[in-house]
Design an enzyme around this catalytic site. Structure first.
Site, mmCIF file in Angstrom:
data_model
loop_
_atom_site.group_PDB
_atom_site.id
_atom_site.type_symbol
_atom_site.label_atom_id
_atom_site.label_comp_id
_atom_site.label_asym_id
_atom_site.label_seq_id
_atom_site.Cartn_x
_atom_site.Cartn_y
_atom_site.Cartn_z
ATOM 1 N N HIS A 11 0.837 -1.200 0.000
ATOM 2 C CA HIS A 11 0.000 0.000 0.000
ATOM 3 C C HIS A 11 0.874 1.253 0.000
ATOM 4 O O HIS A 11 1.690 1.440 0.918
ATOM 5 C CB HIS A 11 -0.900 -0.016 1.237
ATOM 6 C CG HIS A 11 -1.866 1.120 1.288
ATOM 7 N ND1 HIS A 11 -1.939 1.977 2.353
ATOM 8 C CD2 HIS A 11 -2.798 1.536 0.398
ATOM 9 C CE1 HIS A 11 -2.883 2.869 2.117
ATOM 10 N NE2 HIS A 11 -3.426 2.624 0.933
ATOM 11 N N ARG A 12 0.718 2.073 -1.033
ATOM 12 C CA ARG A 12 1.545 3.277 -1.224
ATOM 13 C C ARG A 12 3.031 2.913 -1.202
ATOM 14 O O ARG A 12 3.864 3.693 -0.737
ATOM 15 C CB ARG A 12 1.233 4.334 -0.153
ATOM 16 C CG ARG A 12 -0.242 4.665 -0.018
ATOM 17 C CD ARG A 12 -0.506 5.746 1.029
ATOM 18 N NE ARG A 12 -1.909 5.789 1.420
ATOM 19 C CZ ARG A 12 -2.409 6.529 2.399
ATOM 20 N NH1 ARG A 12 -1.609 7.327 3.076
ATOM 21 N NH2 ARG A 12 -3.695 6.503 2.687
ATOM 22 N N GLU A 38 0.533 -0.532 -4.810
ATOM 23 C CA GLU A 38 -0.482 0.476 -5.128
ATOM 24 C C GLU A 38 0.140 1.838 -4.907
ATOM 25 O O GLU A 38 0.981 2.003 -4.007
ATOM 26 C CB GLU A 38 -1.677 0.284 -4.184
ATOM 27 C CG GLU A 38 -2.819 1.247 -4.379
ATOM 28 C CD GLU A 38 -2.850 2.428 -3.415
ATOM 29 O OE1 GLU A 38 -3.833 3.151 -3.439
ATOM 30 O OE2 GLU A 38 -1.871 2.619 -2.631
ATOM 31 N N ASP A 40 -0.830 6.395 -5.389
ATOM 32 C CA ASP A 40 -1.857 7.419 -5.643
ATOM 33 C C ASP A 40 -1.329 8.424 -6.658
ATOM 34 O O ASP A 40 -0.217 8.939 -6.517
ATOM 35 C CB ASP A 40 -2.195 8.133 -4.331
ATOM 36 C CG ASP A 40 -2.670 7.166 -3.263
ATOM 37 O OD1 ASP A 40 -3.726 6.549 -3.457
ATOM 38 O OD2 ASP A 40 -1.952 7.016 -2.248
ATOM 39 N N HIS A 53 -0.704 11.278 -2.075
ATOM 40 C CA HIS A 53 -2.021 10.870 -1.595
ATOM 41 C C HIS A 53 -2.943 12.045 -1.303
ATOM 42 O O HIS A 53 -4.079 12.094 -1.761
ATOM 43 C CB HIS A 53 -1.869 10.006 -0.337
ATOM 44 C CG HIS A 53 -3.183 9.558 0.239
ATOM 45 N ND1 HIS A 53 -3.914 10.333 1.116
ATOM 46 C CD2 HIS A 53 -3.913 8.446 0.043
ATOM 47 C CE1 HIS A 53 -5.023 9.703 1.437
ATOM 48 N NE2 HIS A 53 -5.050 8.556 0.806
ATOM 49 N N GLU A 113 -3.952 4.137 -8.449
ATOM 50 C CA GLU A 113 -5.178 4.745 -7.934
ATOM 51 C C GLU A 113 -5.217 6.203 -8.365
ATOM 52 O O GLU A 113 -4.349 6.996 -7.975
ATOM 53 C CB GLU A 113 -5.280 4.644 -6.407
ATOM 54 C CG GLU A 113 -6.631 5.201 -5.964
ATOM 55 C CD GLU A 113 -6.771 5.502 -4.496
ATOM 56 O OE1 GLU A 113 -6.075 4.907 -3.662
ATOM 57 O OE2 GLU A 113 -7.622 6.363 -4.190
ATOM 58 N N LYS A 115 -6.376 9.778 -8.028
ATOM 59 C CA LYS A 115 -6.913 10.628 -6.943
ATOM 60 C C LYS A 115 -7.072 12.036 -7.497
ATOM 61 O O LYS A 115 -6.245 12.917 -7.227
ATOM 62 C CB LYS A 115 -5.915 10.686 -5.787
ATOM 63 C CG LYS A 115 -5.951 9.549 -4.807
ATOM 64 C CD LYS A 115 -6.449 10.023 -3.467
ATOM 65 C CE LYS A 115 -6.259 9.000 -2.371
ATOM 66 N NZ LYS A 115 -7.194 7.893 -2.380
ATOM 67 N N ASP A 235 0.320 -1.938 4.380
ATOM 68 C CA ASP A 235 1.499 -1.093 4.623
ATOM 69 C C ASP A 235 2.713 -1.940 4.995
ATOM 70 O O ASP A 235 3.840 -1.462 4.963
ATOM 71 C CB ASP A 235 1.225 -0.117 5.776
ATOM 72 C CG ASP A 235 0.079 0.840 5.462
ATOM 73 O OD1 ASP A 235 -0.039 1.251 4.292
ATOM 74 O OD2 ASP A 235 -0.698 1.163 6.385
HETATM 75 O O1 G3P Z 1 -6.480 1.733 -3.189
HETATM 76 C C1 G3P Z 1 -6.641 1.331 -1.876
HETATM 77 C C2 G3P Z 1 -6.436 2.468 -0.913
HETATM 78 O O2 G3P Z 1 -5.227 3.098 -1.204
HETATM 79 C C3 G3P Z 1 -7.548 3.469 -0.942
HETATM 80 O O3 G3P Z 1 -7.492 4.424 0.044
HETATM 81 O O4 G3P Z 1 -6.950 6.618 0.981
HETATM 82 O O5 G3P Z 1 -5.274 4.794 1.117
HETATM 83 O O6 G3P Z 1 -5.748 5.908 -1.043
HETATM 84 P P1 G3P Z 1 -6.311 5.495 0.280
HETATM 85 MG MG MG Z 2 -4.523 4.748 -2.451
#
Ligand code: G3P
Ligand code: MG
Length: 245
Positions: A11-12, A38, A40, A53, A113, A115, A235
């Site tokens: 994640h990120r 993933e 943003d 993000h 993702e 955003k 994470d």
């Molecule tokens: O794509 C999954 C997750 O990243 C979505 O929420 O706020 O962490 O970008 P956020």
């Molecule tokens: Mg995200």
């Protein structure tokens, strides 16, 4: 190459052990064993795609204002690593091109993702995905595109129709069958805290992959996988991969 989603997606990057949405974070994710990450994607004021993000710059860089108010040149002067730890001081906010180049070198799969700022949904998807299409190599899995923004998914469908799309939502929207059909989604990416086995069953019966964010507790991840969740965003991908073995 067909989509072959792993059970854990960083994640990120690997946001627990390196600053989120940075090149250092992607290197760390690869070191920790993640096969996919993933990140943003948003646009600077002068329309350049970068990885970030938040709408505002404060949390990550300490600067005032929004990404959308700054040029790429101004964004590049900011530090996206020092807030996390002095060891990462000097880490830049990456351009999409830099990130894709590194990720391809590392051989990682990617979930982009989108955003977008309000009113820039179409622009963000067109510029970002246009660039991603030019840069992403054919020998790696096609990227998964996701967004909370329906307008961004709609634009993604036009720009890269052959790249799979994930409908991103906190809770399953009532009209999910229409949304999935309208935007041609192959997955639904939901906040794991609102998931139940019934919801997962219903979505899988409809032929959808179910992805869940953000899962850092290995026991919770095992529960979700047992329910039929295909991939979890984490994470700390290493801790979850250990639980998966
Ligand atoms: O794509 C999954 C997750 O990243 C979505 O929420 O706020 O962490 O970008 P956020
Ligand atoms: Mg995200």
């Amino acid at each position: 190459m067909p989509l072959d989603l792993p059970s854990v997606i960083g994640h990120r990057g690997a946001a627990d052990s390196a600053p989120e949405n940075t090149l250092a974070g992607f290197r760390r994710a690869a070191e920790l064993g993640a096969r996919w990450v993933e990140f943003d994607l948003r646009l600077t004021g002068d329309g350049q795609p970068v990885l970030f993000h938040d709408d505002g710059l404060r949390r990550i860089t300490g600067a005032s204002g929004r990404v959308a108010d700054k040029s790429l040149e101004e964004i590049r002067d900011l530090d996206a690593g020092a807030w996390f730890s002095p060891a990462f001081a000097g880490e830049a906010i990456p351009t999409l091109a830099e990130a894709l180049t590194l990720l391809a070198t590392l051989g990682l799969g990617i979930n982009i993702e989108i955003k977008p700022d309000q009113g820039r949904e179409d622009e963000t998807a067109r510029i970002g995905l246009g660039e991603a299409q030019r840069l992403w190599p054919d020998h790696l899995p096609v990227p998964l595109i996701s967004s909370f923004s329906h307008a961004a998914l709609h634009a993604a469908q036009a720009v890269v129709p052959h790249w799979p799309r994930g409908l991103l939502a906190s809770r399953l929207p009532r009209d999910w069958p229409d949304l999935v059909a309208d935007y041609g989604c192959s997955s639904i990416n939901l906040d794991h805290r609102h998931l139940t086995p019934e919801v997962v069953d219903k979505l899988r019966l409809a032929g959808l992959d179910v992805l869940a964010y953000t899962v850092n507790d290995p026991r919770r991840a095992v529960t979700l996988w047992n329910w039929g969740v295909l991939s979890v965003f984490s994470d700390c991908p290493d801790r979850l991969l250990k639980a998966r073995q």
